[in-house]
Design a protein around this motif. Structure first.
Motif, PDB file in Angstrom:
ATOM      1  N   ASN A 206      -3.933  11.505   3.722  1.00 35.84           N
ATOM      2  CA  ASN A 206      -3.531  10.252   3.074  1.00 35.84           C
ATOM      3  C   ASN A 206      -2.720  10.507   1.805  1.00 35.84           C
ATOM      4  O   ASN A 206      -2.652   9.672   0.916  1.00 35.84           O
ATOM      5  N   GLY A 207      -2.078  11.671   1.760  1.00 33.96           N
ATOM      6  CA  GLY A 207      -1.101  11.907   0.714  1.00 33.96           C
ATOM      7  C   GLY A 207      -1.641  12.366  -0.621  1.00 33.96           C
ATOM      8  O   GLY A 207      -0.912  12.370  -1.610  1.00 33.96           O
ATOM      9  N   VAL A 208      -2.920  12.769  -0.685  1.00 34.14           N
ATOM     10  CA  VAL A 208      -3.420  13.355  -1.932  1.00 34.14           C
ATOM     11  C   VAL A 208      -2.645  14.639  -2.235  1.00 34.14           C
ATOM     12  O   VAL A 208      -2.270  14.914  -3.375  1.00 34.14           O
TER      13      VAL A 208
ATOM     14  N   THR B 149       5.492   9.836   3.180  1.00 37.10           N
ATOM     15  CA  THR B 149       6.527  10.138   2.193  1.00 37.10           C
ATOM     16  C   THR B 149       6.166   9.413   0.899  1.00 37.10           C
ATOM     17  O   THR B 149       5.203   8.629   0.851  1.00 37.10           O
ATOM     18  N   ARG B 150       6.941   9.634  -0.146  1.00 33.71           N
ATOM     19  CA  ARG B 150       6.688   8.905  -1.396  1.00 33.71           C
ATOM     20  C   ARG B 150       6.785   7.404  -1.178  1.00 33.71           C
ATOM     21  O   ARG B 150       6.078   6.612  -1.813  1.00 33.71           O
ATOM     22  N   ARG B 151       7.666   7.003  -0.267  1.00 37.20           N
ATOM     23  CA  ARG B 151       7.867   5.574  -0.022  1.00 37.20           C
ATOM     24  C   ARG B 151       6.715   4.957   0.758  1.00 37.20           C
ATOM     25  O   ARG B 151       6.389   3.782   0.577  1.00 37.20           O
ATOM     26  N   THR B 152       6.078   5.742   1.628  1.00 36.53           N
ATOM     27  CA  THR B 152       5.043   5.184   2.512  1.00 36.53           C
ATOM     28  C   THR B 152       3.618   5.511   2.079  1.00 36.53           C
ATOM     29  O   THR B 152       2.675   5.017   2.698  1.00 36.53           O
ATOM     30  N   VAL B 153       3.449   6.341   1.053  1.00 35.87           N
ATOM     31  CA  VAL B 153       2.108   6.865   0.765  1.00 35.87           C
ATOM     32  C   VAL B 153       1.112   5.762   0.410  1.00 35.87           C
ATOM     33  O   VAL B 153      -0.066   5.838   0.785  1.00 35.87           O
ATOM     34  N   ARG B 154       1.551   4.720  -0.273  1.00 39.13           N
ATOM     35  CA  ARG B 154       0.619   3.646  -0.621  1.00 39.13           C
ATOM     36  C   ARG B 154       0.114   2.939   0.637  1.00 39.13           C
ATOM     37  O   ARG B 154      -1.086   2.666   0.774  1.00 39.13           O
TER      38      ARG B 154
ATOM     39  N   ARG C 255      -2.388   5.183   2.469  1.00 38.17           N
ATOM     40  CA  ARG C 255      -3.715   5.250   1.839  1.00 38.17           C
ATOM     41  C   ARG C 255      -4.563   4.039   2.167  1.00 38.17           C
ATOM     42  O   ARG C 255      -5.798   4.116   2.099  1.00 38.17           O
ATOM     43  N   SER C 256      -3.931   2.922   2.527  1.00 32.28           N
ATOM     44  CA  SER C 256      -4.713   1.762   2.971  1.00 32.28           C
ATOM     45  C   SER C 256      -5.136   1.898   4.424  1.00 32.28           C
ATOM     46  O   SER C 256      -6.023   1.178   4.888  1.00 32.28           O
ATOM     47  N   ARG C 257      -4.516   2.845   5.148  1.00 34.51           N
ATOM     48  CA  ARG C 257      -4.791   3.013   6.581  1.00 34.51           C
ATOM     49  C   ARG C 257      -5.681   4.216   6.880  1.00 34.51           C
ATOM     50  O   ARG C 257      -6.238   4.317   7.978  1.00 34.51           O
ATOM     51  N   VAL C 258      -5.798   5.128   5.915  1.00 35.11           N
ATOM     52  CA  VAL C 258      -6.621   6.329   6.081  1.00 35.11           C
ATOM     53  C   VAL C 258      -7.672   6.346   4.978  1.00 35.11           C
ATOM     54  O   VAL C 258      -7.338   6.446   3.795  1.00 35.11           O
ATOM     55  N   GLY C 259      -8.929   6.259   5.354  1.00 32.16           N
ATOM     56  CA  GLY C 259     -10.013   6.270   4.379  1.00 32.16           C
ATOM     57  C   GLY C 259     -10.629   7.651   4.263  1.00 32.16           C
ATOM     58  O   GLY C 259     -11.066   8.221   5.266  1.00 32.16           O
ATOM     59  N   LEU C 260     -10.656   8.187   3.045  1.00 28.88           N
ATOM     60  CA  LEU C 260     -11.295   9.475   2.787  1.00 28.88           C
ATOM     61  C   LEU C 260     -12.688   9.236   2.230  1.00 28.88           C
ATOM     62  O   LEU C 260     -12.883   8.406   1.337  1.00 28.88           O
ATOM     63  N   VAL C 261     -13.662   9.988   2.733  1.00 28.81           N
ATOM     64  CA  VAL C 261     -15.017   9.964   2.187  1.00 28.81           C
ATOM     65  C   VAL C 261     -15.338  11.390   1.770  1.00 28.81           C
ATOM     66  O   VAL C 261     -15.478  12.278   2.615  1.00 28.81           O
TER      67      VAL C 261
ATOM     68  N   VAL D 102     -17.212  -1.075  -3.927  1.00 31.08           N
ATOM     69  CA  VAL D 102     -16.683  -1.357  -2.594  1.00 31.08           C
ATOM     70  C   VAL D 102     -15.438  -2.242  -2.670  1.00 31.08           C
ATOM     71  O   VAL D 102     -14.536  -2.135  -1.834  1.00 31.08           O
ATOM     72  N   ALA D 103     -15.353  -3.083  -3.686  1.00 31.43           N
ATOM     73  CA  ALA D 103     -14.193  -3.972  -3.848  1.00 31.43           C
ATOM     74  C   ALA D 103     -12.998  -3.266  -4.443  1.00 31.43           C
ATOM     75  O   ALA D 103     -11.857  -3.737  -4.298  1.00 31.43           O
ATOM     76  N   PHE D 104     -13.207  -2.131  -5.104  1.00 34.58           N
ATOM     77  CA  PHE D 104     -12.137  -1.506  -5.886  1.00 34.58           C
ATOM     78  C   PHE D 104     -10.914  -1.173  -5.029  1.00 34.58           C
ATOM     79  O   PHE D 104      -9.778  -1.474  -5.401  1.00 34.58           O
ATOM     80  N   GLY D 105     -11.129  -0.540  -3.876  1.00 35.68           N
ATOM     81  CA  GLY D 105     -10.006  -0.112  -3.049  1.00 35.68           C
ATOM     82  C   GLY D 105      -9.142  -1.258  -2.563  1.00 35.68           C
ATOM     83  O   GLY D 105      -7.931  -1.293  -2.828  1.00 35.68           O
ATOM     84  N   PRO D 106      -9.728  -2.219  -1.835  1.00 36.09           N
ATOM     85  CA  PRO D 106      -8.893  -3.326  -1.357  1.00 36.09           C
ATOM     86  C   PRO D 106      -8.257  -4.131  -2.484  1.00 36.09           C
ATOM     87  O   PRO D 106      -7.123  -4.592  -2.348  1.00 36.09           O
ATOM     88  N   ALA D 107      -8.973  -4.292  -3.606  1.00 36.96           N
ATOM     89  CA  ALA D 107      -8.375  -5.010  -4.740  1.00 36.96           C
ATOM     90  C   ALA D 107      -7.144  -4.266  -5.245  1.00 36.96           C
ATOM     91  O   ALA D 107      -6.118  -4.874  -5.591  1.00 36.96           O
ATOM     92  N   ASN D 108      -7.233  -2.936  -5.263  1.00 39.21           N
ATOM     93  CA  ASN D 108      -6.105  -2.119  -5.708  1.00 39.21           C
ATOM     94  C   ASN D 108      -4.908  -2.247  -4.767  1.00 39.21           C
ATOM     95  O   ASN D 108      -3.756  -2.080  -5.180  1.00 39.21           O
ATOM     96  N   PHE D 109      -5.192  -2.553  -3.494  1.00 35.41           N
ATOM     97  CA  PHE D 109      -4.118  -2.742  -2.517  1.00 35.41           C
ATOM     98  C   PHE D 109      -3.651  -4.199  -2.436  1.00 35.41           C
ATOM     99  O   PHE D 109      -2.894  -4.561  -1.540  1.00 35.41           O
ATOM    100  N   GLY D 110      -4.139  -5.034  -3.350  1.00 37.89           N
ATOM    101  CA  GLY D 110      -3.638  -6.397  -3.443  1.00 37.89           C
ATOM    102  C   GLY D 110      -4.437  -7.445  -2.711  1.00 37.89           C
ATOM    103  O   GLY D 110      -4.012  -8.604  -2.623  1.00 37.89           O
TER     104      GLY D 110
END
Length: 254
Positions: free
Chosen positions: A54-56, A72-77, A80-86, A103-111
């Protein structure tokens, strides 16, 4: 049937700034819905591979695609919404005052905004059986509970792919079983980085072995784990007293 791979690695190489080669030309295709165990000795490149998904980390050369989209730099965001790392240590991704806020932090960060945000939090906590703990701080939870909350932080983003680093590490037998039941109930494509071969056999249908940054083996997990010579060559072994059965489980021998 979806012909587009969930994950596709082509010639993936990664060289650390000190010149150490961590990945040496990895080619790997994972189909949607597959559960793949990523095995190998310490230092083989497993975690480095995971962090590319997921581009780390960004590849020194080669390509990583998720659902056909190159990272890529253009698609990494988006990726990261499509690949979840645990991560192996839940405390690396739990830092908010309450479980629900984590639990809300990730989706909130994605808008994602209310009311969808609240619905995602409830869905993720219910999926891991932690809805009753939403107002608690993770500091006061058990290791197994923190691991389930960490999984919920990934699920709340509705990922297509889940990448888990040593998910059974430090869990007691009941927590291991409970986590396995949660994971087996998910439809996401799953890559599990682990040294726990019995757990890998329980959770996955396919295994790949990394060694010295190279792909050393790839096949059905029963085939991989039944090959004692292959395991020995790659510094892997089943726990003493365990043996593979045709069903892919590992009973303790009497």
């Amino acid at each position: 049937m979806n012909a587009t791979p969930a994950i596709e690695l082509e010639g993936l190489q990664y060289v650390y700034p000190d010149g150490r080669h961590a990945l040496r030309g990895i080619d790997l295709v994972v189909a949607p819905g597959e559960r793949v165990a990523v095995l190998g000795p310490n230092g083989s490149g497993k975690t480095t591979l995971m962090l590319h998904l997921n581009g780390v980390l960004s590849a020194t050369s080669g390509t990583v695609r998720v659902g056909g989209t190159p990272i890529t730099r253009r698609t990494v965001r988006e990726i990261r919404s499509r690949v979840g790392l645990v991560f192996q240590n839940p405390d690396d991704q739990l830092f908010m005052p309450t479980v629900a806020q984590d639990v809300a932090f990730g989706p909130a960060n994605f808008g994602v905004a209310e009311p969808e945000l609240g619905a995602r939090v409830r869905f993720a906590l219910e999926a891991v059986g932690m809805e009753e703990h939403s107002a608690r701080t993770t500091v006061h939870l058990s290791a197994g509970q923190r691991r389930r909350v960490a999984l919920a932080t990934a699920l709340s983003c509705r990922p297509e792919v889940l990448v888990l680093d040593e998910p059974s590490n430090d869990l007691d037998p009941v927590s291991r079983r409970e986590l396995a039941e949660v994971l087996l109930g998910l439809s996401a494509t799953m890559l599990m980085v682990t040294h726990d071969l019995p757990y890998a056999a329980q959770m996955c249908t396919r295994a790949v072995i990394l060694n010295d940054g190279r792909l050393a083996a790839d096949g059905p997990i029963e085939t991989i784990l039944s090959d004692s010579g292959l395991l020995a060559q790659n510094r892997l072994e089943l726990p003493w007293g365990f043996s593979l059965t045709p069903s892919g489980t590992y009973p303790v021998e009497g």
